[in-house]
Design an enzyme around this catalytic site. Structure first.
Site, PDB file in Angstrom:
ATOM      1  N   LYS A  63      27.445  20.705  32.196  1.00 28.91           N
ATOM      2  CA  LYS A  63      27.784  19.580  33.071  1.00 28.91           C
ATOM      3  C   LYS A  63      28.936  18.800  32.461  1.00 28.91           C
ATOM      4  CE  LYS A  63      24.120  20.307  35.730  1.00 28.91           C
ATOM      5  NZ  LYS A  63      24.047  20.560  37.135  1.00 28.91           N
ATOM      6  N   LYS A 110      24.640  28.086  30.837  1.00 31.04           N
ATOM      7  CA  LYS A 110      24.873  28.665  32.148  1.00 31.04           C
ATOM      8  C   LYS A 110      26.041  28.011  32.861  1.00 31.04           C
ATOM      9  CE  LYS A 110      22.584  28.572  36.643  1.00 31.04           C
ATOM     10  NZ  LYS A 110      23.400  27.448  37.148  1.00 31.04           N
ATOM     11  N   ASP A 117      27.623  26.912  36.451  1.00 30.37           N
ATOM     12  CA  ASP A 117      26.969  26.553  37.701  1.00 30.37           C
ATOM     13  C   ASP A 117      27.461  27.474  38.812  1.00 30.37           C
ATOM     14  OD1 ASP A 117      25.037  25.200  39.100  1.00 30.37           O
ATOM     15  OD2 ASP A 117      25.643  23.248  38.333  1.00 30.37           O
ATOM     16  N   GLU A 118      26.791  27.356  39.975  1.00 25.87           N
ATOM     17  CA  GLU A 118      27.062  28.330  41.020  1.00 25.87           C
ATOM     18  C   GLU A 118      28.497  28.261  41.532  1.00 25.87           C
ATOM     19  OE1 GLU A 118      25.302  25.673  41.305  1.00 25.87           O
ATOM     20  OE2 GLU A 118      25.799  24.612  43.158  1.00 25.87           O
ATOM     21  N   HIS A 148      21.952  33.065  40.866  1.00 21.83           N
ATOM     22  CA  HIS A 148      21.739  31.709  41.356  1.00 21.83           C
ATOM     23  C   HIS A 148      21.512  31.798  42.860  1.00 21.83           C
ATOM     24  CE1 HIS A 148      22.426  27.620  42.629  1.00 21.83           C
ATOM     25  NE2 HIS A 148      22.386  27.217  41.386  1.00 21.83           N
ATOM     26  N   LYS A 205      13.672  18.077  40.636  1.00 21.28           N
ATOM     27  CA  LYS A 205      14.284  17.380  41.761  1.00 21.28           C
ATOM     28  C   LYS A 205      14.333  18.217  43.034  1.00 21.28           C
ATOM     29  CE  LYS A 205      19.066  18.774  40.852  1.00 21.28           C
ATOM     30  NZ  LYS A 205      20.422  18.401  40.479  1.00 21.28           N
TER      31      LYS A 205
END
Lengths: 491, 144
Positions: free
Chosen positions: A182, A208, A210-211, A300, A340
């Site tokens: 992130k 990882k 992200d998508e 993903h 979440k």
């Protein structure tokens, strides 16, 4: 065997339009064959349309039927090619006297010869190809499927599988730990690799992409791969552990994805990643590449909620899990329960079972309507990602078990004392909880105390627990099972 | 001296926790036996992350169901190799697993020299990486 409701011979094939039921797509006394593909749909009929006619329409349109009678059927063994709706149950708590309009569970059997082996594309072109737009149904949802062993055996299955992944990683008896780098967008390759290094050295097993990290103006893919692999290897040397970074090779063409995968391999990466949106055939191709190149393949599930979330229309995520295990991915995001993203505990357990079982019995409370023999297909590792943190470790272990990758993105990078401290907090919380569980302690109730005790000697865990102590996401799930303890009679 | 927080190799299930006591080791053995797994003791003087085959301190103890007996084997291994890495490994023979199900370190050298990262620059910006175990700079049997 034609049912009583079906017309025969000349009368059946008279030009015009006749109900699907009378065309041979409704056969309540049908005897299921071991080689049949079975599907269960949730049907919301249009006003005035009978449930069994709806079920027959779905069976018809997902197999041989068209809207009118065609004489050319008579040139074929058409009886075999017709899918048969064989059972319709009213969904509990729907229909007259409830707040929801009537919905029905419709069971349909398809002969194995309707499908091409080793092709998710072909299977899905039938099962979800045309039917979801049919006027006869107001809404339609594919809830579950039974894939016969004979058909499963035509698929490669997960390129690596849970067992071999653990052997390659040398990590046993605990969930694996990961995190998504992130912020998702904007980091340069050099800055991005920093996050990877810190988290892996701190104690995570995986980092990882992200998508939507592919190759953008702020960071082209080669830069990302080069810097991340330096980070991975440096962290591996600093800890003595095998580490990995899911290199997202998603791109606009197969050619480009292969090129990116080859580069990842040449740098020594143990794992690559793709997004669900690349499509079923592209996923199968990448799985074959991964098997051939000793690569773990992470998927993903980008995009799935557009069709899996609403209870009355689309398809259940458990069917996606089933197809993806057949298609050959090694990892798939399958929910966290406590984080979440959407997730009723029993439904999530159903997804995990679908990915991990060698044999799955019928379990209506988990939304599993069919028994499934997995025919020695490798197991696919579920990934829990999204809004989870060290303070929930006992709950995560309780709900998700050992075979899962727990991904603490914000829960690592957002730690007040830095990324390494975040990773240490997560790894320590995990190890202390595994130890306690194995010792026979009741982690569901004692979990918070076990963590608090460990925080006395582990500063990073103490700071992490302080930061996230009140974070929970308690929303009601939109998708939950309609547990049917005893089956209702066919309508 | 390794530079991670614990100055140690972090392989296995419990390397982020304080060294396990005999009581804790026994509890983990009981857990494995309860699952029907066979336990084994392995040792090495080369903890390279991809050194899969540590030396076996005897075969896996398929027929030994007594935790105290297994602890005795562990302690006998520790006595013989006080400065080696020693791990307890559990194996499941259940169909669908048939692999290792637990692995945790129960002994380690007093000083852990760790690993160096050797970078070989190749075409363009591409790099070839080798993780080098400092312990293996010395001959076998003289490493710790």
């Amino acid at each position: 065997m034609a049912s009583e409701t079906m017309k025969e011979g000349k009368e059946r094939y008279k030009s015009g339009v006749i109900p699907y039921k009378k065309m041979g797509y409704w056969e309540p006394d049908y005897k299921i064959k071991d080689t049949d593909v079975l599907a269960m749909f949730r049907i919301t009929p249009q006003a005035g349309v009978e449930a069994d006619e709806c079920a027959a329409a779905v069976a018809g349109e997902s197999s041989t039927a068209t809207w009118t009678v065609v004489w050319t059927d008579r040139l074929t063994a058409c009886e075999m090619y017709r899918a048969k709706a064989y059972r319709v149950d009213l969904v509990p708590n729907t229909g007259p006297g409830t707040k929801t309009e009537a919905q029905y569970f419709a069971y349909i059997a398809y002969d194995i010869d309707l499908f091409e082996g080793n092709s998710i594309a072909n299977l899905t072109a039938s099962i979800i190809g045309n039917v979801f737009g049919m006027k006869a149904v107001k809404a339609l949802r594919l809830e579950d499927m039974r894939i016969p062993v004979a058909y499963l055996k035509t698929f490669q299955g997960p390129a690596t599988g849970v067992i071999v992944e653990r052997e390659r990683m040398d990590k046993f008896g605990r969930p694996l730990l990961g995190a998504t780098t992130k912020p998702k967008l904007g980091l340069s390759g050099r800055n991005y690799g920093r996050v990877v290094y810190e988290a892996l050295k701190g104690g995570l097993d995986f980092m990882k992409d992200d998508e939507n990290i592919n190759s953008q103006p702020f960071m082209h893919w080669r830069d990302r791969f080069l810097y991340c692999m330096d980070a991975v290897n440096k962290a591996s040397a600093a800890t003595g552990e095998v580490k990995g970074h899911y290199m997202n090779v998603t791109a606009g063409t197969m050619e480009e994805m292969y090129a990116r995968a080859e580069f990842a391999k040449s740098l020594g990466s143990i794992i690559i990643m793709i997004d669900l949106v690349i499509g079923y055939s592209a996923i199968q191709s990448m799985a074959i590449w991964a098997r051939k190149n000793d690569m773990i393949l992470h998927l993903h599930r980008a995009g799935n909620s557009t069709y899996s979330r609403q209870k009355n229309h689309g398809m259940s995520f458990r069917v996606i899990c089933k197809w993806m295990r057949m298609a050959g991915v090694d990892h798939i995001h399958a929910g966290t329960v406590v984080g979440k993203l959407e997730g009723d505990p029993l439904m999530i357990r159903g997804y995990y079972d679908t990915l991990l079982d060698t044999h799955t019995p019928v379990q209506l409370e988990k939304g599993i309507f069919f028994e499934q023999d997995w025919a020695s297909l490798n197991k696919c590792m579920p990934v829990a990602s999204g809004g989870i943190h060290a303070g929930q470790m006992h709950q995560l272990l309780h709900y998700l078990g050992d075979d899962v990758v727990l991904q603490f993105g914000g829960g690592t990078i957002g730690h007040p004392d830095g990324i390494q401290a975040g990773a240490i907090a997560n790894r320590t919380a995990l190890e202390v909880m595994i130890m306690a569980r194995n010792e026979g302690r009741d982690i569901w109730n004692e979990g918070p105390q076990i963590l608090a005790d460990a925080a006395k000697w582990c500063g990073p865990l103490k700071a992490g627990l302080e930061t996230w102590k009140d974070v929970t996401f308690n929303y009601e799930s939109t998708d939950s099972p309609d547990f049917v303890p005893t089956t209702t009679a066919s309508v | 001296m390794m530079t991670n927080l614990g100055n140690r190799v972090t392989q296995g299930q419990f390397s982020f926790l304080p060294d396990l006591t005999d009581v804790q080791i026994t509890a983990q053995i009981k857990y494995a036996l309860g699952k029907g797994w066979a336990l084994s003791v392995e040792y090495t003087d080369d903890p390279h992350p991809r050194n899969t085959y540590w030396e076996m301190f005897g075969n896996p103890m398929f027929d030994l169901k007594d935790p105290a007996g297994i602890l005795m084997e562990i302690n006998s291994c520790r006595k013989t190799f006080p400065n080696h890495y020693i791990r307890v490994v559990a194996f499941s023979a259940v169909r669908g697993v048939e692999s290792v199900t637990m692995s945790y370190i129960v002994n380690r050298p007093k000083k852990e020299p760790g690993f160096g990262l050797v970078r070989q620059e190749t075409d363009g910006r591409t790099m070839r990486y080798t993780i080098h175990s400092y312990a293996t700079d010395k001959p076998e049997g003289e490493r710790y």
